[in-house]
Design a protein around this motif. Structure first.
Motif, PDB file in Angstrom:
ATOM      1  N   LEU A  99      21.306 -34.860  15.951  1.00 29.43           N
ATOM      2  CA  LEU A  99      20.687 -35.978  15.236  1.00 29.43           C
ATOM      3  C   LEU A  99      19.672 -36.709  16.108  1.00 29.43           C
ATOM      4  O   LEU A  99      18.650 -37.189  15.615  1.00 29.43           O
ATOM      5  N   ASN A 100      19.938 -36.787  17.405  1.00 24.03           N
ATOM      6  CA  ASN A 100      19.014 -37.461  18.313  1.00 24.03           C
ATOM      7  C   ASN A 100      17.874 -36.559  18.770  1.00 24.03           C
ATOM      8  O   ASN A 100      17.016 -36.986  19.547  1.00 24.03           O
ATOM      9  N   ARG A 101      17.899 -35.311  18.312  1.00 24.68           N
ATOM     10  CA  ARG A 101      16.895 -34.301  18.655  1.00 24.68           C
ATOM     11  C   ARG A 101      16.955 -33.923  20.136  1.00 24.68           C
ATOM     12  O   ARG A 101      15.972 -33.418  20.694  1.00 24.68           O
ATOM     13  N   ASP A 102      18.109 -34.164  20.796  1.00 24.44           N
ATOM     14  CA  ASP A 102      18.283 -33.701  22.172  1.00 24.44           C
ATOM     15  C   ASP A 102      18.439 -32.184  22.204  1.00 24.44           C
ATOM     16  O   ASP A 102      18.132 -31.540  23.200  1.00 24.44           O
ATOM     17  N   ILE A 103      18.977 -31.649  21.107  1.00 17.66           N
ATOM     18  CA  ILE A 103      19.064 -30.202  20.916  1.00 17.66           C
ATOM     19  C   ILE A 103      18.281 -29.859  19.664  1.00 17.66           C
ATOM     20  O   ILE A 103      18.491 -30.459  18.605  1.00 17.66           O
ATOM     21  N   GLU A 104      17.369 -28.919  19.788  1.00 16.76           N
ATOM     22  CA  GLU A 104      16.559 -28.485  18.649  1.00 16.76           C
ATOM     23  C   GLU A 104      16.987 -27.079  18.229  1.00 16.76           C
ATOM     24  O   GLU A 104      17.111 -26.189  19.072  1.00 16.76           O
ATOM     25  N   ILE A 105      17.239 -26.916  16.938  1.00 14.88           N
ATOM     26  CA  ILE A 105      17.517 -25.586  16.410  1.00 14.88           C
ATOM     27  C   ILE A 105      16.174 -24.929  16.120  1.00 14.88           C
ATOM     28  O   ILE A 105      15.347 -25.496  15.396  1.00 14.88           O
ATOM     29  N   PRO A 106      15.899 -23.746  16.669  1.00  9.16           N
ATOM     30  CA  PRO A 106      14.565 -23.139  16.513  1.00  9.16           C
ATOM     31  C   PRO A 106      14.234 -22.837  15.054  1.00  9.16           C
ATOM     32  O   PRO A 106      15.115 -22.618  14.219  1.00  9.16           O
ATOM     33  N   GLU A 107      12.941 -22.819  14.759  1.00  3.69           N
ATOM     34  CA  GLU A 107      12.488 -22.544  13.394  1.00  3.69           C
ATOM     35  C   GLU A 107      12.905 -21.151  12.928  1.00  3.69           C
ATOM     36  O   GLU A 107      13.044 -20.915  11.719  1.00  3.69           O
ATOM     37  N   SER A 108      13.099 -20.234  13.856  1.00 10.02           N
ATOM     38  CA  SER A 108      13.517 -18.880  13.477  1.00 10.02           C
ATOM     39  C   SER A 108      14.852 -18.881  12.748  1.00 10.02           C
ATOM     40  O   SER A 108      15.196 -17.922  12.046  1.00 10.02           O
ATOM     41  N   TYR A 109      15.613 -19.972  12.901  1.00  8.13           N
ATOM     42  CA  TYR A 109      16.903 -20.089  12.200  1.00  8.13           C
ATOM     43  C   TYR A 109      16.703 -20.123  10.687  1.00  8.13           C
ATOM     44  O   TYR A 109      17.577 -19.729   9.924  1.00  8.13           O
ATOM     45  N   ASP A 110      15.515 -20.589  10.232  1.00  5.82           N
ATOM     46  CA  ASP A 110      15.264 -20.680   8.801  1.00  5.82           C
ATOM     47  C   ASP A 110      15.298 -19.297   8.139  1.00  5.82           C
ATOM     48  O   ASP A 110      15.732 -19.160   6.990  1.00  5.82           O
ATOM     49  N   ALA A 111      14.866 -18.297   8.841  1.00  2.56           N
ATOM     50  CA  ALA A 111      14.896 -16.922   8.292  1.00  2.56           C
ATOM     51  C   ALA A 111      16.323 -16.488   8.023  1.00  2.56           C
ATOM     52  O   ALA A 111      16.623 -15.844   7.019  1.00  2.56           O
ATOM     53  N   LEU A 112      17.228 -16.877   8.931  1.00  2.00           N
ATOM     54  CA  LEU A 112      18.641 -16.545   8.729  1.00  2.00           C
ATOM     55  C   LEU A 112      19.182 -17.279   7.512  1.00  2.00           C
ATOM     56  O   LEU A 112      19.921 -16.691   6.693  1.00  2.00           O
ATOM     57  N   LEU A 113      18.823 -18.550   7.353  1.00  2.91           N
ATOM     58  CA  LEU A 113      19.287 -19.318   6.196  1.00  2.91           C
ATOM     59  C   LEU A 113      18.796 -18.687   4.892  1.00  2.91           C
ATOM     60  O   LEU A 113      19.548 -18.577   3.920  1.00  2.91           O
ATOM     61  N   GLU A 114      17.524 -18.254   4.868  1.00  3.77           N
ATOM     62  CA  GLU A 114      16.987 -17.643   3.660  1.00  3.77           C
ATOM     63  C   GLU A 114      17.670 -16.319   3.367  1.00  3.77           C
ATOM     64  O   GLU A 114      17.935 -15.982   2.214  1.00  3.77           O
ATOM     65  N   LYS A 115      18.009 -15.566   4.419  1.00 10.21           N
ATOM     66  CA  LYS A 115      18.679 -14.289   4.235  1.00 10.21           C
ATOM     67  C   LYS A 115      20.081 -14.498   3.661  1.00 10.21           C
ATOM     68  O   LYS A 115      20.512 -13.780   2.750  1.00 10.21           O
ATOM     69  N   VAL A 116      20.794 -15.479   4.189  1.00 12.66           N
ATOM     70  CA  VAL A 116      22.136 -15.775   3.690  1.00 12.66           C
ATOM     71  C   VAL A 116      22.081 -16.253   2.249  1.00 12.66           C
ATOM     72  O   VAL A 116      22.895 -15.904   1.405  1.00 12.66           O
TER      73      VAL A 116
END
Length: 374
Positions: free
Chosen positions: A356-373
């Motif tokens: 939430l504080n953006r100290d850890i960023e989930i990479p944009e490549s994760y979106d491809a996994l979400l779309e696949k699921v």
């Protein structure tokens, strides 16, 4: 009559739906207070600083219309602005971080209030980032639920095994007087006004011993206190009926307790753990309750003479040792599993705050996994 949820139904990340009340709602009230899937409910007020702001989502766990009481705050995602699961994660963060508690006001009972709730600031990331956070946290939450179920199942197995084991003794072993095998041990403390004294207390429901901050002898006043030693069986006579029974652990030395915490040892050289386990069964709790006359709470004081005069069932020493070893092993496994669950919950809180504080960023490549699921 329409079912409705109240503060008692909302825990941290879960709903307790075994006691849902009903009341009459007018059509206008039903329209206003009816819950929709994904609504987040937050405990608006509590006398406990550790409970105010507990949050969980409503996912239509009950059929038909269900409303909520004004002891709860309702959060609902805004389409195009916030993801349906993001509100839950933010509210859980606000509870676990103390943000809700800090926003609350009151003396004896803390209240967040809708005005203060609306004024709280939210660091709102873009929708795509929200969805990544929600997906990652959903996976962690599933692991927490799975491990919680394991803990509950093992605790259930232990409870059933305890009950059946001691019930079998009552059916196959002659009764003896408890006082013939369990004796009270008194070690009076000669109190010096300027000396410091460390005291213990006993938690209800068999949850063990806790230690208190040291006090001076003057601070003890006229209270009579007695030394306790590791291995003593201790009973809180005020809450014995509630299972306030424990063994003083090996690491607790040089502590004392008031006359309300009598200590016991085996008179026959056996292990007092046999009776600690017995007093955690329903039969053992019933005996403590029968020996604690009165209405409720502090009016129910254990009659120690009656307890020691009560019949108990004691198998041969070898069987006692086997039973104690079995339940110690189960207890150790349950303690280890609870420790793993607590560590996972702590990890969850740290991870959520970092996301939430953006100290850890989930990479944009994760979106491809979400779309696949999807």
């Amino acid at each position: 009559m329409t079912p409705y949820l109240r503060s008692a139904n909302v825990g941290n990340g879960h709903l307790a739906l075994d006691d849902v009340k009903q009341m009459d709602f007018t059509p206008e009230e039903r329209q206003r207070f009816r819950l929709q899937r994904g609504d987040v409910l937050v405990s608006e007020g509590s006398a406990s600083h550790h409970a105010v702001g507990m949050a969980s989502a409503w996912n239509e766990e009950l059929r038909g219309d269900v409303c909520f009481q004004n002891t709860l705050l309702r959060y609902r995602s805004v389409p195009g602005v916030s993801d349906i699961g993001f509100a839950l994660q933010w509210c859980r963060w606000a509870f676990e971080s103390g943000a809700f508690r800090d926003a609350a006001s009151g003396t004896n009972i803390l209240h967040i209030g809708s005005t203060r709730a609306r004024a709280m600031q939210v660091l709102l990331p873009p929708l795509r980032t929200q969805r990544r956070i929600v997906d990652v946290m959903a996976a962690v939450d599933e692991h927490v639920r799975s491990l919680t179920t394991e803990v509950e199942n093992l605790a259930g197995v232990r409870a059933v095994h305890l009950a059946s084991t001691y019930r079998e003794f009552s059916e196959t072993t002659p009764a003896i007087r408890l006082g013939d095998v369990l004796t009270e041990v008194k070690r009076p403390v000669v109190v010096e006004p300027s000396a410091l004294y460390k005291q213990i207390g006993i938690r209800s429901h068999g949850r063990g011993v806790f230690t208190k901050e040291p006090v001076t002898g003057e601070g003890l006043g006229s209270k009579k206190v007695y030394w306790v030693e590791p291995g003593d069986l201790v009973i809180n006579i005020v809450f014995a009926w509630e299972g306030a029974v424990a063994i003083v652990p090996t690491g607790v030395h040089g502590h004392c307790a008031s006359h309300r915490f009598p200590t016991y040892q085996r008179a026959d050289g056996g292990d007092v753990d046999f009776f600690r386990y017995y007093f955690s069964t329903q039969d053992g709790l019933s005996l403590l309750g029968d020996c604690s006359p009165g209405g409720a709470g502090r009016n129910r004081t254990l009659n120690r003479t009656r307890l020691l005069d009560s019949p108990v069932y004691l198998p041969e020493p070898a069987i006692q040792l086997r039973v104690i070893a079995e339940f110690r092993a189960l207890e150790a496994a349950l303690t280890a599993l609870k420790g793993e669950l607590n560590r996972l919950r702590s990890f969850r809180s740290v991870l959520l705050e970092a996301l939430l504080n953006r100290d850890i960023e989930i990479p944009e490549s994760y979106d491809a996994l979400l779309e696949k699921v999807a």
